[in-house]
Design a protein around this motif. Sequence first.
Motif, PDB file in Angstrom:
ATOM      1  N   HIS A  24       0.826  -1.214   0.000  1.00  0.00           N
ATOM      2  CA  HIS A  24       0.000   0.000   0.000  1.00  0.00           C
ATOM      3  C   HIS A  24       0.857   1.261   0.000  1.00  0.00           C
ATOM      4  CE1 HIS A  24      -3.497   2.488   0.735  1.00  0.00           C
ATOM      5  NE2 HIS A  24      -2.971   2.955   1.850  1.00  0.00           N
ATOM      6  N   ALA A  25       1.948   1.240   0.809  1.00  0.00           N
ATOM      7  CA  ALA A  25       2.845   2.394   0.864  1.00  0.00           C
ATOM      8  C   ALA A  25       4.170   1.971   1.472  1.00  0.00           C
ATOM      9  CB  ALA A  25       2.227   3.527   1.686  1.00  0.00           C
ATOM     10  N   HIS A  26       5.206   2.765   1.214  1.00  0.00           N
ATOM     11  CA  HIS A  26       6.534   2.515   1.774  1.00  0.00           C
ATOM     12  C   HIS A  26       6.990   3.740   2.555  1.00  0.00           C
ATOM     13  CE1 HIS A  26      10.983   2.826   1.682  1.00  0.00           C
ATOM     14  NE2 HIS A  26      10.889   1.555   2.006  1.00  0.00           N
ATOM     15  N   ARG A  27       7.625   3.493   3.696  1.00  0.00           N
ATOM     16  CA  ARG A  27       8.206   4.559   4.501  1.00  0.00           C
ATOM     17  C   ARG A  27       9.547   4.100   5.056  1.00  0.00           C
ATOM     18  NH1 ARG A  27       4.708   6.528   2.145  1.00  0.00           N
ATOM     19  NH2 ARG A  27       2.938   7.777   2.857  1.00  0.00           N
ATOM     20  N   ALA A  28      10.379   5.063   5.474  1.00  0.00           N
ATOM     21  CA  ALA A  28      11.628   4.764   6.177  1.00  0.00           C
ATOM     22  C   ALA A  28      11.925   5.955   7.073  1.00  0.00           C
ATOM     23  CB  ALA A  28      12.779   4.527   5.193  1.00  0.00           C
ATOM     24  N   PHE A  29      11.970   5.724   8.380  1.00  0.00           N
ATOM     25  CA  PHE A  29      12.062   6.823   9.336  1.00  0.00           C
ATOM     26  C   PHE A  29      13.462   7.080   9.872  1.00  0.00           C
ATOM     27  CE2 PHE A  29       7.618   5.219   9.802  1.00  0.00           C
ATOM     28  CZ  PHE A  29       7.002   6.302   9.205  1.00  0.00           C
ATOM     29  N   GLY A  30      14.436   6.241   9.499  1.00  0.00           N
ATOM     30  CA  GLY A  30      15.817   6.514   9.883  1.00  0.00           C
ATOM     31  C   GLY A  30      16.186   6.128  11.296  1.00  0.00           C
ATOM     32  N   SER A  31      15.318   5.399  11.969  1.00  0.00           N
ATOM     33  CA  SER A  31      15.575   4.948  13.334  1.00  0.00           C
ATOM     34  C   SER A  31      14.897   3.606  13.531  1.00  0.00           C
ATOM     35  CB  SER A  31      15.030   5.950  14.357  1.00  0.00           C
ATOM     36  OG  SER A  31      14.885   5.362  15.643  1.00  0.00           O
ATOM     37  N   ALA A  32      15.669   2.575  13.842  1.00  0.00           N
ATOM     38  CA  ALA A  32      15.096   1.246  14.055  1.00  0.00           C
ATOM     39  C   ALA A  32      14.066   1.267  15.170  1.00  0.00           C
ATOM     40  CB  ALA A  32      16.200   0.243  14.370  1.00  0.00           C
ATOM     41  N   ALA A  33      14.370   1.968  16.244  1.00  0.00           N
ATOM     42  CA  ALA A  33      13.447   2.018  17.386  1.00  0.00           C
ATOM     43  C   ALA A  33      12.134   2.688  17.014  1.00  0.00           C
ATOM     44  CB  ALA A  33      14.098   2.748  18.559  1.00  0.00           C
ATOM     45  N   ILE A  34      12.211   3.793  16.291  1.00  0.00           N
ATOM     46  CA  ILE A  34      10.984   4.471  15.863  1.00  0.00           C
ATOM     47  C   ILE A  34      10.191   3.593  14.913  1.00  0.00           C
ATOM     48  CG2 ILE A  34      10.062   6.457  14.602  1.00  0.00           C
ATOM     49  CD1 ILE A  34      11.085   7.100  17.444  1.00  0.00           C
ATOM     50  N   ASN A  35      10.884   2.948  13.976  1.00  0.00           N
ATOM     51  CA  ASN A  35      10.192   2.022  13.081  1.00  0.00           C
ATOM     52  C   ASN A  35       9.421   0.974  13.869  1.00  0.00           C
ATOM     53  OD1 ASN A  35      11.324   3.292  10.824  1.00  0.00           O
ATOM     54  ND2 ASN A  35      13.059   1.873  10.725  1.00  0.00           N
ATOM     55  N   MET A  36      10.049   0.395  14.882  1.00  0.00           N
ATOM     56  CA  MET A  36       9.440  -0.700  15.638  1.00  0.00           C
ATOM     57  C   MET A  36       8.288  -0.236  16.513  1.00  0.00           C
ATOM     58  SD  MET A  36      12.794  -3.001  16.551  1.00  0.00           S
ATOM     59  CE  MET A  36      11.877  -4.340  17.313  1.00  0.00           C
ATOM     60  N   VAL A  37       8.436   0.916  17.166  1.00  0.00           N
ATOM     61  CA  VAL A  37       7.326   1.369  18.017  1.00  0.00           C
ATOM     62  C   VAL A  37       6.151   1.844  17.168  1.00  0.00           C
ATOM     63  CG1 VAL A  37       8.759   1.911  20.016  1.00  0.00           C
ATOM     64  CG2 VAL A  37       8.283   3.704  18.321  1.00  0.00           C
ATOM     65  N   TYR A  38       6.421   2.271  15.937  1.00  0.00           N
ATOM     66  CA  TYR A  38       5.316   2.616  15.045  1.00  0.00           C
ATOM     67  C   TYR A  38       4.575   1.364  14.585  1.00  0.00           C
ATOM     68  CZ  TYR A  38       6.504   7.596  14.746  1.00  0.00           C
ATOM     69  OH  TYR A  38       6.720   8.927  15.037  1.00  0.00           O
ATOM     70  N   VAL A  39       5.286   0.233  14.465  1.00  0.00           N
ATOM     71  CA  VAL A  39       4.595  -1.041  14.251  1.00  0.00           C
ATOM     72  C   VAL A  39       3.774  -1.367  15.495  1.00  0.00           C
ATOM     73  CG1 VAL A  39       4.850  -3.526  13.887  1.00  0.00           C
ATOM     74  CG2 VAL A  39       6.304  -1.949  12.630  1.00  0.00           C
ATOM     75  N   ALA A  40       4.351  -1.148  16.665  1.00  0.00           N
ATOM     76  CA  ALA A  40       3.668  -1.458  17.923  1.00  0.00           C
ATOM     77  C   ALA A  40       2.367  -0.683  18.072  1.00  0.00           C
ATOM     78  CB  ALA A  40       4.590  -1.177  19.113  1.00  0.00           C
ATOM     79  N   GLN A  41       2.339   0.562  17.603  1.00  0.00           N
ATOM     80  CA  GLN A  41       1.115   1.357  17.758  1.00  0.00           C
ATOM     81  C   GLN A  41       0.191   1.259  16.543  1.00  0.00           C
ATOM     82  OE1 GLN A  41       1.964   5.533  18.288  1.00  0.00           O
ATOM     83  NE2 GLN A  41       2.529   5.839  16.146  1.00  0.00           N
ATOM     84  N   GLY A  42       0.579   0.444  15.545  1.00  0.00           N
ATOM     85  CA  GLY A  42      -0.284   0.226  14.401  1.00  0.00           C
ATOM     86  C   GLY A  42      -0.212   1.295  13.328  1.00  0.00           C
ATOM     87  N   SER A  43       0.729   2.237  13.443  1.00  0.00           N
ATOM     88  CA  SER A  43       0.870   3.272  12.416  1.00  0.00           C
ATOM     89  C   SER A  43       1.403   2.696  11.117  1.00  0.00           C
ATOM     90  CB  SER A  43       1.818   4.377  12.894  1.00  0.00           C
ATOM     91  OG  SER A  43       1.301   5.023  14.023  1.00  0.00           O
ATOM     92  N   ILE A  77      17.423  -2.289  19.049  1.00  0.00           N
ATOM     93  CA  ILE A  77      16.106  -2.918  19.014  1.00  0.00           C
ATOM     94  C   ILE A  77      15.603  -3.479  20.343  1.00  0.00           C
ATOM     95  CG2 ILE A  77      16.210  -3.457  16.561  1.00  0.00           C
ATOM     96  CD1 ILE A  77      17.213  -6.215  17.221  1.00  0.00           C
ATOM     97  N   ALA A  78      16.454  -3.598  21.358  1.00  0.00           N
ATOM     98  CA  ALA A  78      16.034  -4.279  22.589  1.00  0.00           C
ATOM     99  C   ALA A  78      14.839  -3.591  23.248  1.00  0.00           C
ATOM    100  CB  ALA A  78      17.201  -4.360  23.569  1.00  0.00           C
ATOM    101  N   ALA A  79      14.927  -2.288  23.471  1.00  0.00           N
ATOM    102  CA  ALA A  79      13.835  -1.577  24.143  1.00  0.00           C
ATOM    103  C   ALA A  79      12.553  -1.629  23.323  1.00  0.00           C
ATOM    104  CB  ALA A  79      14.244  -0.122  24.389  1.00  0.00           C
ATOM    105  N   ALA A  80      12.673  -1.379  22.017  1.00  0.00           N
ATOM    106  CA  ALA A  80      11.495  -1.377  21.148  1.00  0.00           C
ATOM    107  C   ALA A  80      10.908  -2.771  20.998  1.00  0.00           C
ATOM    108  CB  ALA A  80      11.856  -0.797  19.781  1.00  0.00           C
ATOM    109  N   ALA A  81      11.758  -3.801  21.037  1.00  0.00           N
ATOM    110  CA  ALA A  81      11.260  -5.174  20.920  1.00  0.00           C
ATOM    111  C   ALA A  81      10.350  -5.530  22.086  1.00  0.00           C
ATOM    112  CB  ALA A  81      12.426  -6.153  20.839  1.00  0.00           C
ATOM    113  N   MET A  82      10.678  -5.062  23.279  1.00  0.00           N
ATOM    114  CA  MET A  82       9.822  -5.312  24.437  1.00  0.00           C
ATOM    115  C   MET A  82       8.468  -4.630  24.247  1.00  0.00           C
ATOM    116  SD  MET A  82       9.865  -6.789  27.529  1.00  0.00           S
ATOM    117  CE  MET A  82       8.276  -7.428  27.054  1.00  0.00           C
ATOM    118  N   ILE A  83       8.493  -3.406  23.747  1.00  0.00           N
ATOM    119  CA  ILE A  83       7.250  -2.670  23.504  1.00  0.00           C
ATOM    120  C   ILE A  83       6.426  -3.367  22.432  1.00  0.00           C
ATOM    121  CG2 ILE A  83       6.315  -0.471  22.667  1.00  0.00           C
ATOM    122  CD1 ILE A  83       8.956   0.797  23.877  1.00  0.00           C
ATOM    123  N   LEU A  84       7.095  -3.797  21.375  1.00  0.00           N
ATOM    124  CA  LEU A  84       6.405  -4.477  20.280  1.00  0.00           C
ATOM    125  C   LEU A  84       5.763  -5.774  20.748  1.00  0.00           C
ATOM    126  CD1 LEU A  84       5.801  -4.478  17.239  1.00  0.00           C
ATOM    127  CD2 LEU A  84       8.004  -5.600  16.889  1.00  0.00           C
TER     128      LEU A  84
END
Length: 261
Positions: free
Chosen positions: A176-195, A209-216
């Motif tokens: 549907h669309a492609h994005r790249a935010f330049g931060s692994a952690a931001i990418n992962m927490v945006y998956v976590a919040q469904g964005s 990725i450790a901190a974001a992986a826990m959130i995800l």
Amino acid sequence: MVDRAGTLVRDAFEQPTSNVETKSSNTDLVTETDKAVEELLIRGLSKEFPDHKFIGEESVSGGQKVELTDAPTWIIDPIDGTTNFVHRIPLIGICVGLAIKKQLRAGIVYNPITRELFSAQKGKGAFKNGFPIHVSKTEACSNAVVVTQIGSIRTPEMMNSFVQSFNSVIGDKQAHAHRAFGSAAINMVYVAQGSIDAYVEYGLHCWDIAAAAMILKEAGKPFNLMGRTVLCAGTPSLAKELSSALTHVEMETEGDAIQED
């Protein structure tokens, strides 16, 4: 403590220039703010938890070995998205994860510029600024917003893999669309919040990725933190479809892997 680190980063972000150095290559950057934030976090946590151990990005760059034991260990990336920080792009994360007996127990990702605080503790759910978040329910790539990102490793194998995977996911699969935010952690927490619905990248480190992986995970998506590869998606069917479309790159593990119980 993360608030204090955030103030430090925000004040530096508002200045017109940063003292920038390179590490492994001219795509792998570090600033004096990265170093100051890591020092602040380790000093503060050490005072509260004198028996705990640490894995920090800048400490490892300075020669410290990546060693994960059964002891409580804080895994820190002082600024995930340093290139964004240097270029004043407001997508960065202060990342603090806690592993005990090689299992993630808590994670915080804080963007001090947008003031978004993502947090999770094992078994207690994932939150953004105190409100619960959850992954999306998108099952097909054709309906998904996908992040694919090339990091600091630019070998021919990595570049070819990225281009082929991009063509397959965005072209053949018609994401549907492609994005790249330049931060692994931001990418992962945006998956976590469904964005966004899915994210894939190779060549990452545990502090990325450790901190974001826990959130995800607490937002509803199991994860595998083996090696230096991340493929995460809101649903198993989307992850499976993406995995089959990707040109994978084998990455050596970096120390002992964080286990999932």
